[in-house]
Design a protein around this motif. Structure first.
Motif, PDB file in Angstrom:
ATOM      1  N   PRO A 167       1.036  -1.572  -0.074  1.00 46.65           N
ATOM      2  CA  PRO A 167       0.009   0.103   0.026  1.00 46.65           C
ATOM      3  C   PRO A 167       0.940   1.637   0.228  1.00 46.65           C
ATOM      4  O   PRO A 167       0.811   2.362  -0.379  1.00 46.65           O
ATOM      5  CB  PRO A 167      -0.743  -0.026   1.093  1.00 46.65           C
ATOM      6  CG  PRO A 167      -0.969  -1.701   2.137  1.00 46.65           C
ATOM      7  CD  PRO A 167       0.650  -1.847   1.043  1.00 46.65           C
ATOM      8  N   LEU A 168       2.164   1.330   0.722  1.00 43.30           N
ATOM      9  CA  LEU A 168       2.689   2.735   0.733  1.00 43.30           C
ATOM     10  C   LEU A 168       3.497   2.698  -0.459  1.00 43.30           C
ATOM     11  O   LEU A 168       3.748   3.899  -1.057  1.00 43.30           O
ATOM     12  CB  LEU A 168       3.947   2.536   1.645  1.00 43.30           C
ATOM     13  CG  LEU A 168       4.058   1.709   2.979  1.00 43.30           C
ATOM     14  CD1 LEU A 168       4.851   1.311   3.984  1.00 43.30           C
ATOM     15  CD2 LEU A 168       2.755   2.757   3.434  1.00 43.30           C
TER      16      LEU A 168
ATOM     17  N   THR B 233      -0.495  -2.317 -10.452  1.00 42.65           N
ATOM     18  CA  THR B 233       0.453  -4.408 -10.007  1.00 42.65           C
ATOM     19  C   THR B 233      -0.179  -5.320 -10.946  1.00 42.65           C
ATOM     20  O   THR B 233      -1.610  -5.586 -11.146  1.00 42.65           O
ATOM     21  CB  THR B 233      -0.809  -4.365  -8.616  1.00 42.65           C
ATOM     22  OG1 THR B 233      -0.301  -3.359  -7.717  1.00 42.65           O
ATOM     23  CG2 THR B 233       0.130  -5.849  -8.315  1.00 42.65           C
ATOM     24  N   LEU B 234       1.198  -5.978 -11.547  1.00 43.33           N
ATOM     25  CA  LEU B 234       0.925  -7.253 -12.052  1.00 43.33           C
ATOM     26  C   LEU B 234       1.329  -8.465 -11.098  1.00 43.33           C
ATOM     27  O   LEU B 234       1.903  -8.763 -10.292  1.00 43.33           O
ATOM     28  CB  LEU B 234       2.462  -7.150 -13.327  1.00 43.33           C
ATOM     29  CG  LEU B 234       2.542  -5.934 -13.807  1.00 43.33           C
ATOM     30  CD1 LEU B 234       2.914  -6.206 -15.236  1.00 43.33           C
ATOM     31  CD2 LEU B 234       0.745  -6.239 -14.449  1.00 43.33           C
TER      32      LEU B 234
ATOM     33  N   TYR C  77      -3.670  -9.417  -2.302  1.00 39.96           N
ATOM     34  CA  TYR C  77      -4.203  -7.721  -1.958  1.00 39.96           C
ATOM     35  C   TYR C  77      -5.335  -7.000  -2.188  1.00 39.96           C
ATOM     36  O   TYR C  77      -5.552  -5.810  -2.959  1.00 39.96           O
ATOM     37  CB  TYR C  77      -2.968  -7.128  -2.804  1.00 39.96           C
ATOM     38  CG  TYR C  77      -1.314  -7.630  -3.236  1.00 39.96           C
ATOM     39  CD1 TYR C  77      -1.244  -8.405  -1.943  1.00 39.96           C
ATOM     40  CD2 TYR C  77      -1.301  -8.324  -4.595  1.00 39.96           C
ATOM     41  CE1 TYR C  77       0.357  -9.449  -2.550  1.00 39.96           C
ATOM     42  CE2 TYR C  77      -0.278  -9.154  -5.300  1.00 39.96           C
ATOM     43  CZ  TYR C  77       0.430  -9.051  -3.865  1.00 39.96           C
ATOM     44  OH  TYR C  77       1.659 -10.624  -4.144  1.00 39.96           O
ATOM     45  N   ASP C  78      -5.094  -7.026  -0.344  1.00 36.01           N
ATOM     46  CA  ASP C  78      -7.159  -6.128  -0.774  1.00 36.01           C
ATOM     47  C   ASP C  78      -7.359  -4.403  -0.953  1.00 36.01           C
ATOM     48  O   ASP C  78      -7.909  -4.570  -0.503  1.00 36.01           O
ATOM     49  CB  ASP C  78      -7.348  -6.645   0.879  1.00 36.01           C
ATOM     50  CG  ASP C  78      -6.969  -6.152   2.160  1.00 36.01           C
ATOM     51  OD1 ASP C  78      -5.974  -5.970   1.708  1.00 36.01           O
ATOM     52  OD2 ASP C  78      -7.024  -6.786   3.064  1.00 36.01           O
ATOM     53  N   TYR C  79      -5.662  -3.899  -0.416  1.00 35.83           N
ATOM     54  CA  TYR C  79      -5.524  -2.378  -0.402  1.00 35.83           C
ATOM     55  C   TYR C  79      -5.539  -2.417  -2.089  1.00 35.83           C
ATOM     56  O   TYR C  79      -6.087  -0.988  -2.123  1.00 35.83           O
ATOM     57  CB  TYR C  79      -4.506  -2.242  -0.065  1.00 35.83           C
ATOM     58  CG  TYR C  79      -2.958  -3.318  -0.749  1.00 35.83           C
ATOM     59  CD1 TYR C  79      -2.901  -2.352  -1.886  1.00 35.83           C
ATOM     60  CD2 TYR C  79      -2.357  -4.060  -0.544  1.00 35.83           C
ATOM     61  CE1 TYR C  79      -1.516  -2.594  -2.534  1.00 35.83           C
ATOM     62  CE2 TYR C  79      -1.554  -3.983  -0.766  1.00 35.83           C
ATOM     63  CZ  TYR C  79      -0.796  -4.213  -2.368  1.00 35.83           C
ATOM     64  OH  TYR C  79      -0.232  -4.202  -2.898  1.00 35.83           O
ATOM     65  N   LEU C  80      -5.234  -3.264  -3.007  1.00 35.60           N
ATOM     66  CA  LEU C  80      -5.763  -2.884  -4.526  1.00 35.60           C
ATOM     67  C   LEU C  80      -7.074  -2.855  -4.839  1.00 35.60           C
ATOM     68  O   LEU C  80      -7.468  -1.505  -5.406  1.00 35.60           O
ATOM     69  CB  LEU C  80      -5.349  -3.794  -5.504  1.00 35.60           C
ATOM     70  CG  LEU C  80      -3.504  -3.899  -5.146  1.00 35.60           C
ATOM     71  CD1 LEU C  80      -3.577  -5.853  -7.042  1.00 35.60           C
ATOM     72  CD2 LEU C  80      -2.854  -3.260  -6.037  1.00 35.60           C
ATOM     73  N   ALA C  81      -8.354  -3.198  -4.642  1.00 30.45           N
ATOM     74  CA  ALA C  81      -9.519  -3.293  -4.861  1.00 30.45           C
ATOM     75  C   ALA C  81      -9.871  -1.689  -3.906  1.00 30.45           C
ATOM     76  O   ALA C  81     -10.572  -1.148  -4.466  1.00 30.45           O
ATOM     77  CB  ALA C  81     -10.475  -4.370  -4.520  1.00 30.45           C
TER      78      ALA C  81
ATOM     79  N   ALA D 146      -5.024  -3.522 -11.655  1.00 34.09           N
ATOM     80  CA  ALA D 146      -4.595  -4.936 -11.271  1.00 34.09           C
ATOM     81  C   ALA D 146      -4.795  -5.914 -12.547  1.00 34.09           C
ATOM     82  O   ALA D 146      -6.244  -5.525 -12.991  1.00 34.09           O
ATOM     83  CB  ALA D 146      -4.898  -5.989  -9.697  1.00 34.09           C
ATOM     84  N   ILE D 147      -3.685  -6.237 -12.936  1.00 35.77           N
ATOM     85  CA  ILE D 147      -3.476  -7.147 -13.407  1.00 35.77           C
ATOM     86  C   ILE D 147      -3.700  -8.419 -13.440  1.00 35.77           C
ATOM     87  O   ILE D 147      -1.988  -8.765 -13.108  1.00 35.77           O
ATOM     88  CB  ILE D 147      -3.093  -6.584 -15.282  1.00 35.77           C
ATOM     89  CG1 ILE D 147      -3.151  -5.144 -16.017  1.00 35.77           C
ATOM     90  CG2 ILE D 147      -2.683  -7.819 -16.332  1.00 35.77           C
ATOM     91  CD1 ILE D 147      -2.486  -4.873 -16.290  1.00 35.77           C
ATOM     92  N   GLY D 148      -4.186  -9.740 -13.838  1.00 32.16           N
ATOM     93  CA  GLY D 148      -3.430 -11.437 -13.171  1.00 32.16           C
ATOM     94  C   GLY D 148      -2.384 -11.393 -14.748  1.00 32.16           C
ATOM     95  O   GLY D 148      -2.957 -11.329 -15.416  1.00 32.16           O
TER      96      GLY D 148
END
Length: 406
Positions: free
Chosen positions: A17-18, A32-33, A40-44, A50-52
């Protein structure tokens, strides 16, 4: 004009997150890849792109970054952890971006190779052997002398690391590591290492500059789960100088010196002994910003995107943190919201990683932490008092799991 993007290969619940927040402050679009972005709950929570993608597949990452270049100006590529730092170096080479030397990172992340290079350069390290089977482990331990530490030759976060005081504990942990319970990121090799005894420290470095040295303590053995830390460590000038010199000699021996490094040491009866060199920032470097006013994550991103960094201290305080560690396995009935602790003057942050009704299963590594409390003040005694008062105001209840015969 295309938006400038910062590519983050995987994340982390500590520094992830930082890095995202620092990128946004610098006017960058963080992407984020990840093999599993949902972890990573902070992404949502923060609406971060974010890309899988299979992050163990360099070609897949190159393809994804090439696709992104059609939409974005990729300003830099990095990672919040060290597991993918060699991959980051390869991506940076491919796209002609500033980055670490992938060969040096790969050598550093193999703990056996790392120790060989340090020992050859005359850097003080514990006695060590590498073993691939139970017989080799036992022979190595007997040669070194018990107690010894067993750890995977490649791994992070103290996963699979254990202090073994006798042959029974040695056999038990060897079976755990080689019997299919431990998840290996590479071919199974066990580092058997002398238990260097003495206070534990971490040297925080950016480039070739020592920012400061932190004192840290672990929870109860046989595991090595961080319990608390103080930055800067209360050291004499001689201790400070000797640890800084040894730490810088590690960079030379391992071909490091680009970006962040965190070096773990113990002060033994013969002086500083290097336990491990990590080619990354230490977990959660907010305490360094609290103490010195230096935001290492922002300065690292500046380096990654080719900007000038600034490591100048703006003040000199003492910061400390305490991990909230469970004393048992079971179901977390409740945990308070930390508001009382956060209200204590001098408390900088109270953070929880768990929620009520969560099963607590201690693993003996960094994942055991349920959260932390961080404090800062102008001096050590005051900071320690603030931290202790705040931690005492944090409470929770864990009900042990029912046993089979109940």
């Amino acid at each position: 004009m295309a938006r400038r993007a910062l590519i983050l290969v995987e994340g982390s619940r500590y520094n992830g997150p930082l890095y995202v927040q620092a990128a946004l402050r610098l006017g960058l679009h963080p992407i984020t890849l990840s093999a599993d972005p949902a972890q990573y709950d902070y992404l949502a929570a923060e609406g971060i792109e974010a890309i899988g993608v299979d992050t163990d597949d360099l070609d897949a990452l190159i393809r994804e970054c090439s696709l992104l270049r059609a939409t974005y100006d990729i300003a830099g590529i990095t990672s919040a952890g060290d597991s993918f730092y060699a991959t980051v170096g390869k991506l940076c080479r491919y796209f002609d971006l500033p980055g670490p030397d992938p060969v040096s990172i790969e050598r550093c992340c193999d703990k056996f190779t790392q120790r060989q290079l340090l020992a050859e350069a005359g850097v003080p390290v514990p006695a060590f052997r590498v073993a691939a089977n139970a017989t080799d482990v036992q022979c190595s331990a007997v040669e070194i002398g018990l107690p010894v530490i067993l750890k995977p030759a490649v791994g992070t976060g103290s996963r699979g690391v254990r202090l073994c005081g006798n042959l029974d504990e040695l056999a038990e942990h060897t079976t755990y590591l080689l019997g299919g319970k431990h998840i290996w990121r590479s071919s199974p090799r066990i580092l058997v290492e002398e238990f260097a005894q003495g206070p534990h420290y971490a040297t925080h470095i950016m480039g070739n500059e020592v920012i400061g040295i932190e004192a840290a303590e672990f929870g109860p053995p046989p595991h090595f789960v961080y319990r608390e830390g103080i930055f800067p460590a209360p050291l004499t000038d001689d201790e400070q100088e000797r640890m800084a010199d040894v730490s810088l000699s590690c960079l030379r021996a391992l071909g490091l010196g680009w970006g962040p490094t965190c070096i773990e040491l113990r002060w033994t009866k013969v002086g500083p002994v290097v336990i491990e060199v990590n080619p990354r920032l230490g977990g959660g470097p907010q305490h360094i910003q609290l103490a010195y006013g230096v935001d290492l994550i922002t300065e690292h991103i500046k380096l990654v995107i080719g900007n000038e960094w600034n490591l100048r201290k703006t003040h000199s305080h003492v910061a400390a943190w305490r991990n909230l560690l469970p004393d048992r396995d079971g179901t977390l009935d409740w945990i308070d919201n930390g508001s009382l602790a956060a209200a204590v003057p001098g408390v900088a942050e109270v953070k929880f990683y768990v929620e009520p009704k969560t099963p607590i299963v201690r693993k003996g590594d960094f994942r055991d932490s349920m959260g932390y409390v961080m404090a800062v003040s102008p001096n050590l005694a005051q900071t320690e008092a603030i931290l202790q008062r705040a931690v005492e105001l944090v409470s929770w209840s864990i009900t042990p799991f029912p046993t089979a015969y109940e």
